[in-house]
Design a protein around this motif. Structure first.
Motif: not given
Length: 630
Positions: A53-71
């Motif tokens: 699974e993605l780590r919380d820090e990776e999810i934060r960085l992915l969002r900052e890089q313009g990514n979004s996810a349904e879940d």
């Protein structure tokens, strides 16, 4: 011969294992490849990639890089996942991402490379699995897609509708458009097996066994996703759905690929190019579908092609054959058919192939006021001249290497004279019905041997087929058998005439024949029949030189070989003469012809024929030495 004997010769690809690798829950895990030879063992099923699974820090960085996810919890990644190589994406459903370096990577394609950073950028992914070291750039929709390693996807839309067998198992009508000679296609179908089934439309046992074989095959390639296998590249593709795209395939700027299997290997990559459309079809290795080509409900065998707006529907295109500009429908094209112009091929069963279709040829006159239920059987090596019109039904199977001259319209007929020329009559006779043409039997042997030898050498040099094997020798036993039958027909006349009609000579179709041409054909056929017979005898001696022979057998064989020694040089003489006529005609018309053409003696195929003759003479002298020492 039984269907099982033919099917055991199939050379199977790794398609079943590859689909099982990408869709392990969809296939019959207990089944092995259908009739796979012992020297082609199955590879063990590969496990799904390691993931976490993605780590919380990776999810934060992915969002900052313009990514979004349904879940975000449904997004799983490789243990060594690099978050910096995924930017500006939308994720829906279950998504797996491999490990991407983010660095520029050179993705090999035929003729060069495409360099893009590894990773996933500016794309929408729904229920996808992206293999490691891949590059996904600006893809507006990827839904139900699974890729292998080092795959390149750029500016393309790929999706899956659910369960699929990738175009395998569909039935297409060959010859008779409305049905009667059907065959089902699948990715590993061989040309020999297809012909075996098509030759026996009324054999219920053969048809049932073949359908059972295809059903078993299809049960092992059921998938639920669109697959882009290792090292394949897909650029600027408008729509791809329910497709398997094999390793090292090169797909670029195509309009549509639906319900299709595209086999490809590093040695024989397949290319699907600009504005092409492929639906419900099978494409084998080394094939090119390019420049506005349309391929519907068809199978393209290895190293075939459809290009330059060619249209192929309900058709099998054999190895090394292809369609450019023209249209082929409900046809079986064997190997080495050249179809490079705006012409028509409809309802043809042509397993022998090795022919050519000239510009404007209409080999498809089955659309009259009646039902389109007629077909044409071209003979091996047939040439349909410019603007020729072939009326149906037509059977030229016993007339291989026959030429239909330019502008000729043939009536419905069956011809039994190999190497013939069918042309308009040079004179008109009251007793010749309107529409009849002039048939010159054995014309290819008497006046065009150079072209025959040239084509034989060309086919051998250009053959790239690996799955399918065929004898490209010109004077094979089946061709000789047709020539023997032709001699019987020519000698069956009950009365010498200036011209002959179908009531005088069997196998003449709707044509006339002159007595002069009849006599020339008998001599030519007999010469080549004898030549082939003596060559076969020589080969048997060389294969078993120590065989016990009586004195009478040795004398007969010696006499035969000595005769063969006198006949073989005639091959060179006739080939050279055929080429020299072409050169003399050109010199009389084109002022600088000699500056642009080599002398007949130096022509490459004349030189090759000279070498063949020298080798034949040497081998024959060797056989004579064996006999003299017996």
């Amino acid at each position: 011969m039984h269907l099982q004997t033919v099917s055991q010769k199939i050379i199977y690809s790794d398609l079943q294992n590859r689909i099982a690798h990408f869709c392990p829950c969809s296939t019959d895990e207990g089944a092995s490849r259908e009739s796979a030879p012992a020297d082609q063992p199955d590879t063990p099923e590969q496990d799904l990639p390691e993931s976490r699974e993605l780590r919380d820090e990776e999810i934060r960085l992915l969002r900052e890089q313009g990514n979004s996810a349904e879940d975000w919890s449904a997004v799983r990644v490789h243990p060594d996942f690099n978050v910096l190589s995924v930017r500006g994406n939308q994720f829906f459903g279950r998504v797996y991402l491999g490990v991407f370096s983010g660095a520029m990577h050179a993705y090999p394609v035929p003729g060069g490379v495409v360099s893009l950073p590894q990773g996933v950028y500016g794309s929408t992914l729904a229920d996808c699995r992206i293999g490691s070291a891949s590059a996904v750039h600006r893809c507006p929709m990827l839904q139900g897609v699974r890729t292998g390693r080092e795959v390149l996807l750029s500016n393309s839309s790929l999706r899956s509708s659910g369960a699929t067998i990738y175009g395998n198992g569909i039935e297409i009508p060959i010859g008779v458009e409305i049905g009667g000679r059907p065959v089902r296609i699948f990715a590993d179908l061989s040309l020999e097996l297809a012909q075996f089934v098509l030759d026996r439309p009324g054999d219920a046992l053969v048809q049932d066994d073949f359908n059972a074989l295809v059903d078993r095959y299809c049960s092992r390639i059921q998938g639920h996703c669109t697959i882009v296998d290792d090292y394949a590249a897909v650029l600027d593709a408008r729509h791809i759905q329910d497709a398997y795209i094999g390793p090292h395939a090169w797909v670029h700027q195509c309009d549509c690929i639906e319900e299709a299997t595209i086999l490809s290997t590093p040695a024989d990559p397949t290319e699907v190019g600009p504005s092409s459309v492929i639906r419900r079809s099978i494409i084998q290795e080394g094939v090119s579908v390019d420049t506005g080509a349309l391929v519907f409900d068809s199978m393209l065998f290895e190293h075939s092609y459809v290009t330059e707006h060619g249209k192929v529907q309900h058709t099998i295109v054999g190895p090394n054959s292809g369609v450019s500009l023209g249209e082929a429908t409900a046809s079986f094209m064997g190997p080495f058919v050249g179809f490079h112009h705006q012409s028509l091929l409809i309802a043809n069963y042509w397993p022998g192939g090795r022919g050519n279709i000239g510009y404007g040829a209409n080999v498809g006159s089955n659309h009259t006021s009646r039902m389109p239920d007629q077909e044409c059987w071209p003979g091996e090596g047939m040439f349909f001249g410019l603007s020729s019109v072939i009326k149906y039904p037509a059977n030229y199977r016993e007339a291989p290497y026959t030429i239909i001259a330019a502008g000729v319209t043939t009536l419905p007929q069956k011809i039994s004279f190999p190497f013939s020329l069918i042309n308009e009559p040079v004179a008109y006779y009251l007793e010749v019905p309107p529409g009849f043409n002039n048939l010159i039997p054995a014309w290819g042997l008497t006046d065009n041997l150079y072209s025959l030898k040239r084509n034989e050498g060309k086919y051998k040099a250009r053959n790239k087929a690996k799955r399918n094997h065929f004898d490209l020798t010109l004077f094979r036993p089946e061709i000789i058998a047709y020539m023997r039958k032709a001699v019987e027909y020519l000698e069956s006349i009950t009365e010498r005439k200036t011209i002959y009609l179908p009531k005088d000579i069997p196998g003449l179709g709707k044509n006339m024949m002159t007595d002069v041409n009849r006599l020339k054909a008998i001599e030519a056929y007999r010469f080549f029949i004898t030549l082939a017979s003596l060559k076969a005898m020589r080969d048997r001696i060389l294969a078993n030189p120590k065989a016990v022979r009586s004195a009478e057998e040795r004398r007969a064989e010696t006499a035969g070989l000595e005769r063969y020694l006198t006949m073989v040089p005639e091959l060179l003489t006739r080939t050279l003469s055929s080429r020299q006529r072409d050169i003399d005609r050109g010199k009389a018309i084109i002022d600088d012809y000699q500056q642009t053409h080599c002398p007949a003696e130096e022509d490459p195929f004349v030189v090759e024929t000279r070498q063949e003759v020298e080798l034949e003479l040497s081998r024959t002298r060797q056989a004579l030495e064996y006999l003299s020492g017996a």
